[in-house]
Design an enzyme around this catalytic site. Structure first.
Site, PDB file in Angstrom:
ATOM      1  N   VAL A  41       0.831  -1.208   0.000  1.00  0.00           N
ATOM      2  CA  VAL A  41       0.000   0.000   0.000  1.00  0.00           C
ATOM      3  C   VAL A  41       0.862   1.253   0.000  1.00  0.00           C
ATOM      4  O   VAL A  41       0.570   2.226  -0.714  1.00  0.00           O
ATOM      5  CB  VAL A  41      -0.982   0.000   1.189  1.00  0.00           C
ATOM      6  N   LYS A  95     -13.128  -4.014  11.317  1.00  0.00           N
ATOM      7  CA  LYS A  95     -13.803  -3.029  10.478  1.00  0.00           C
ATOM      8  C   LYS A  95     -15.186  -2.684  11.030  1.00  0.00           C
ATOM      9  O   LYS A  95     -15.602  -1.517  11.022  1.00  0.00           O
ATOM     10  CB  LYS A  95     -13.909  -3.557   9.052  1.00  0.00           C
TER      11      LYS A  95
END
Length: 443
Positions: free
Chosen positions: A14, A205
């Site tokens: 990332v 999440k």
């Protein structure tokens, strides 16, 4: 043109993607932001591996602390991963007056309340759009687009690894282990897939979006979590016969004084849009009082989708910096970090899973003897569990028969007590398989 200096901590998948976007999309970003996003530092202990990027001299360094402490740095992007070092660097950056952006959902789930408090105390911003749903703008949607709504419920497929495995089992009938190995070979699953397949990644999440939705502190500890490792092609085939599809779902419901928050495999109607989310894709449905149903769909992971989400946070913070400079005032966070003003964030309890009421799929392996089914149904009846339908498959190779039942709505605690009693019968050689049924989700 004003220059906003950025330091990236961690140049893995990332981090490399974010650096590429900052360099390759520089003019596009300038035209949209009205400022230059200058990649001042990229810090990683490994400075020898080729990332496919040619950095300017002095940009690629091994000392993250130098990048954090540097006076010209406006925004620190933490992409190291893990918890301890990442937490230390984030808190250090916030204390030094740097805005911080991260994609680190595990860190936020465990230490998010501490980090948000520190950002508030030091009057800096903390962005984490990339922590949930990859390129899907889940956080921005809840925090900004649905600001005038009471969020009633959220149901999501938030882990691409599990969704890929379940898709493979469903479409090809392959065993769980085979599907997992293929997911690892394609880079969808880690070498150690525990956090993914056992549901913990989805729980991280869910803890974040539940906090944003209901004005509650982040609470990972009380979320009920189950994974998909016991799901078999047989269960998927039975589900199909009943008109259902099995997905690993992250589910949250707003009960005002309590919040449901649970992650587990669930059967959903095969006509529901979430049933058609295949492969490594993610999706989430949000039920709100003014808008009704909203569904987001997209790549939940990957270099460029996640990097795109990181850039959305960088851009928001850059625009705030520009606005503050134009108006000759100190920086102020335009959107509260957790969506609600700090004084309005409460400790809302998460409902114990024992209290939920839903329908259930129960699969039992039973010795083929007269009276076995009546024993089982008698135990269920004694626990106020009524049966909607029963299917029995003939035995194979002189083994036990498979008995599959769909219940009417029942309380979780009663179901678990009944199954414990059934498991103790000498005619039940294996542990029952139980999958909750979510008939009432809409989209």
């Amino acid at each position: 043109m004003k220059q906003i200096n950025i330091a990236i901590l961690g140049c893995g998948v990332v981090g490399t993607g974010v650096a590429k976007l900052l360099m390759e999309k520089q003019r596009l970003l300038e035209s949209k932001i009205g400022a230059s996003l200058n990649l001042k530092y990229v810090a990683d202990l490994d400075t020898q591996t080729d990332r496919g990027i040619v950095f300017k001299e002095g940009v690629f360094i091994s000392d993250a602390k130098k990048a954090i402490a540097a006076t010209p740095i406006d925004i620190v992007v933490e992409l190291i991963g893990g918890k301890n070092i990442a937490k230390e660097f984030i808190l250090r950056a916030l204390k030094n007056g740097k805005h911080v952006v991260t994609a680190n959902k595990a860190l936020i789930a465990e230490y998010g309340n501490i980090i948000v408090k520190s950002a508030f105390e030091h009057n800096v911003d903390f962005g984490f759009e990339a922590s949930v749903g990859g390129c899907m703008p889940v956080i921005k949607t809840i925090r900004e687009s649905l600001v005038a709504n009471r969020i009633n419920s959220i149901t999501g497929i938030l882990n691409g690894t599990c969704n890929y495995i379940l898709t493979k089992i469903s479409q090809e009938g392959c065993p769980f282990d085979v599907a997992l190995k293929e997911a690892q070979a394609k880079g969808y699953a880690e070498a150690d897939p525990f956090l993914d397949i056992e549901g913990h990644d989805s729980a991280h999440k869910l803890s974040i979006i539940a906090a944003l939705s209901y004005g509650m502190q982040i609470n990972i500890n009380d979320i009920h979590v189950e994974g998909i490792s016991r799901i078999t092609p047989m269960d998927i085939e039975f589900a199909r016969e009943f008109g259902y599809t099995i997905k690993l779902l992250a589910i949250s419901k707003n009960n005002t004084d309590k919040v449901e928050a649970r992650v587990h495999p669930a059967m959903i109607p095969s006509t529901h849009p979430l049933a058609h989310v295949h492969g490594s894709m993610n999706a989430v449905t949000i039920n709100a009082d003014s808008t009704g149903e909203t569904m987001l769909y997209g790549a939940g992971a990957g270099m460029m989708p996640t990097a795109s989400a990181v850039l959305s946070d960088i851009t928001d913070i850059a625009r705030n910096i520009i606005s503050s400079a134009i108006n000759n005032r100190s920086y102020s966070t335009r959107v509260p970090i957790l969506g609600f003003q700090d004084s309005n964030i409460r400790q809302i309890p998460i409902m114990p899973v024992d209290e939920i009421n839903t329908c259930y799929y129960i699969r039992l392996a039973a010795v083929d003897r007269p009276g076995v089914l009546s024993k089982i149904t008698g135990i269920l009846g004694n626990r106020n569990i009524s049966i909607q339908s029963v299917h029995q498959k003939g035995r194979r190779h002189n083994g036990p028969v498979s008995i599959v039942m769909i219940t009417h709505g029942a309380v979780e605690k009663d179901v678990q007590l009944a199954l414990k009693e059934i498991s103790n019968l000498d005619v039940i050689p294996d542990k029952p398989v139980v999958i909750r049924i979510e008939d009432e989700i809409t989209a």
